[in-house]
Design a protein around this motif. Structure first.
Motif, mmCIF file in Angstrom:
data_model
loop_
_atom_site.group_PDB
_atom_site.id
_atom_site.type_symbol
_atom_site.label_atom_id
_atom_site.label_comp_id
_atom_site.label_asym_id
_atom_site.label_seq_id
_atom_site.Cartn_x
_atom_site.Cartn_y
_atom_site.Cartn_z
ATOM 1 N N MET A 28 -53.665 -4.984 21.166
ATOM 2 C CA MET A 28 -53.870 -3.294 21.085
ATOM 3 C C MET A 28 -54.452 -2.774 20.023
ATOM 4 N N GLU A 29 -53.796 -3.413 18.895
ATOM 5 C CA GLU A 29 -54.245 -3.118 17.487
ATOM 6 C C GLU A 29 -55.689 -3.291 17.253
ATOM 7 N N VAL A 30 -56.241 -4.659 17.860
ATOM 8 C CA VAL A 30 -57.565 -5.171 17.478
ATOM 9 C C VAL A 30 -58.707 -4.391 18.462
ATOM 10 N N ILE A 31 -58.483 -4.124 19.381
ATOM 11 C CA ILE A 31 -59.420 -3.456 20.431
ATOM 12 C C ILE A 31 -59.018 -2.434 20.973
ATOM 13 N N GLY A 32 -57.718 -1.630 20.655
ATOM 14 C CA GLY A 32 -57.513 -0.429 21.114
ATOM 15 C C GLY A 32 -56.870 -0.496 22.373
ATOM 16 N N PRO A 33 -56.958 0.670 22.897
ATOM 17 C CA PRO A 33 -56.047 0.931 24.454
ATOM 18 C C PRO A 33 -56.999 0.023 25.606
ATOM 19 N N ILE A 34 -58.022 -0.653 25.332
ATOM 20 C CA ILE A 34 -58.583 -1.544 26.175
ATOM 21 C C ILE A 34 -57.892 -2.816 26.156
ATOM 22 N N GLY A 35 -57.169 -2.970 25.134
ATOM 23 C CA GLY A 35 -56.288 -4.158 25.051
ATOM 24 C C GLY A 35 -55.190 -4.038 25.776
ATOM 25 N N ALA A 36 -54.599 -2.839 26.070
ATOM 26 C CA ALA A 36 -53.274 -2.745 26.895
ATOM 27 C C ALA A 36 -53.983 -2.890 28.517
ATOM 28 N N GLY A 37 -55.246 -2.699 28.758
ATOM 29 C CA GLY A 37 -55.675 -2.875 29.957
ATOM 30 C C GLY A 37 -55.994 -4.174 30.267
ATOM 31 N N VAL A 38 -56.347 -4.936 29.388
ATOM 32 C CA VAL A 38 -56.491 -6.544 29.563
ATOM 33 C C VAL A 38 -55.069 -7.213 29.699
ATOM 34 N N ALA A 39 -54.083 -6.719 28.956
ATOM 35 C CA ALA A 39 -52.818 -7.369 29.171
ATOM 36 C C ALA A 39 -52.300 -7.107 30.526
ATOM 37 N N ILE A 40 -52.512 -5.692 30.950
ATOM 38 C CA ILE A 40 -51.736 -5.578 32.174
ATOM 39 C C ILE A 40 -52.597 -6.377 33.263
ATOM 40 N N ALA A 41 -54.153 -6.483 33.309
ATOM 41 C CA ALA A 41 -54.798 -7.201 34.218
ATOM 42 C C ALA A 41 -54.320 -8.760 34.173
ATOM 43 N N LEU A 42 -54.110 -9.206 33.127
ATOM 44 C CA LEU A 42 -53.596 -10.763 33.047
ATOM 45 C C LEU A 42 -52.132 -10.508 33.872
#
Length: 227
Positions: A28-42
Motif C-alpha cells: 500500500m505504501e508503494v502503489i497507494g490505495p490500489i495496493g489495498a485493492g490488490v491485497a483484497i482481490a488476492l
C-alpha cells in the motif's frame, strides 16, 4: 511512517500474520490505495489469507495519511468485486452439467445433490451472495455456486459490491480508528471464524453419517432380495 506501521503489524500474533501485515503495508505504501485493492482481490482467490488482517491494515495506512479513508474503502471494495468475479467465472465454466458428472464419481455423493443445490441457490441466491460476503470462508466460496447457477453477472456484481462494502467498512474503520491497536479486532474476528468452521465441520459429519447409514441400509435391503 513505515517503521511505525511495521511496528504496529508486528504486534499481531503468529509469524505468518506478521509477514502478511508487513507485506500489505509495503504494497500500500508503494502503489497507494490500489495496493489495498490488490491485497483484497488476492484474499478472495486464496481464502486462507484473512481479510481481518488486510482490511485493518488498509485503515491503519489511511490513518497515517498515505491515502484517504474514502480511497481505502473504495479500492478494497473494487478488489473484492474483481476477486469474486474470477471465482464466479470459474463457477460458470464448471457449470451444473460438469458438476453432475463429478458427483457421479464421488462416493456418497448423488447427482440430485447438485440439482438441489442449484435449485436452492436460484431461489435464495441473492441473499446468499449478499450475506455470504460477510461470513469468513464463505466470502470467497459463495462466488462459485453463483456462477454454477448462472446468476446474472450484473446482479452478482451489485450484490457482491454491497455485501463487501459492509464487511470492508467495518474492518477498515476498525484499523483507522484503533491505529496501532488494530490487532484488537482479530480476537473478535477469530471467534466468528472458529464458529463458522465448527458449523461446517458439524454439517460435514452429519452429511457423512446420514449417507453412510443410508448406504448400509441399502446393502442390507439388497441382500434378502438377492437371496
Amino acid at each position: 511512517m513505515t517503521n511505525t506501521l511495521l511496528a504496529a503489524s508486528a504486534s499481531s500474533d503468529g509469524s505468518w500474520l506478521t509477514a502478511l501485515a508487513d507485506w500489505t503495508v509495503s504494497l500500500m505504501e508503494v502503489i497507494g490505495p490500489i495496493g489495498a485493492g490488490v491485497a483484497i482481490a488476492l484474499e478472495n482467490l486464496f481464502p486462507p489469507l484473512p481479510s481481518e488482517v488486510v482490511l485493518p491494515m488498509a485503515g491503519l495506512t489511511a490513518s497515517r495519511g498515505s491515502f484517504t479513508l474514502a480511497e481505502a474503502l473504495i479500492w478494497t471494495t473494487v478488489g473484492s468485486v474483481i476477486g469474486a468475479y474470477v471465482l464466479y467465472g470459474l463457477g460458470r465454466w464448471l457449470g451444473a452439467d460438469r458438476l453432475r458428472r463429478v458427483a457421479g464419481w464421488i462416493p456418497l455423493m448423488k447427482v440430485d445433490d447438485i440439482d438441489k443445490t442449484v435449485a436452492w441457490f436460484r431461489r435464495h441466491g441473492a441473499a446468499a451472495v449478499f450475506f455470504g460476503r460477510m461470513i469468513p470462508l464463505f466470502r470467497s466460496l459463495i462466488s462459485i455456486p453463483a456462477g454454477v447457477s448462472a446468476m446474472r453477472w450484473w446482479t452478482f456484481g451489485l450484490l457482491t459490491a454491497a455485501g463487501s462494502a459492509v464487511w470492508n467498512t467495518i474492518f477498515v474503520m476498525a484499523g483507522f480508528l484503533l491505529g496501532e491497536n488494530w490487532h484488537v479486532v482479530e480476537a473478535y474476528a477469530d471467534m466468528l471464524q472458529y464458529f463458522v468452521i465448527a458449523v461446517v465441520v458439524i454439517a460435514v459429519v452429519w452429511f457423512l453419517v446420514v449417507r453412510i447409514r443410508a448406504a448400509v441400509r441399502s446393502r442390507r435391503d439388497e441382500q434378502p432380495d438377492s437371496a
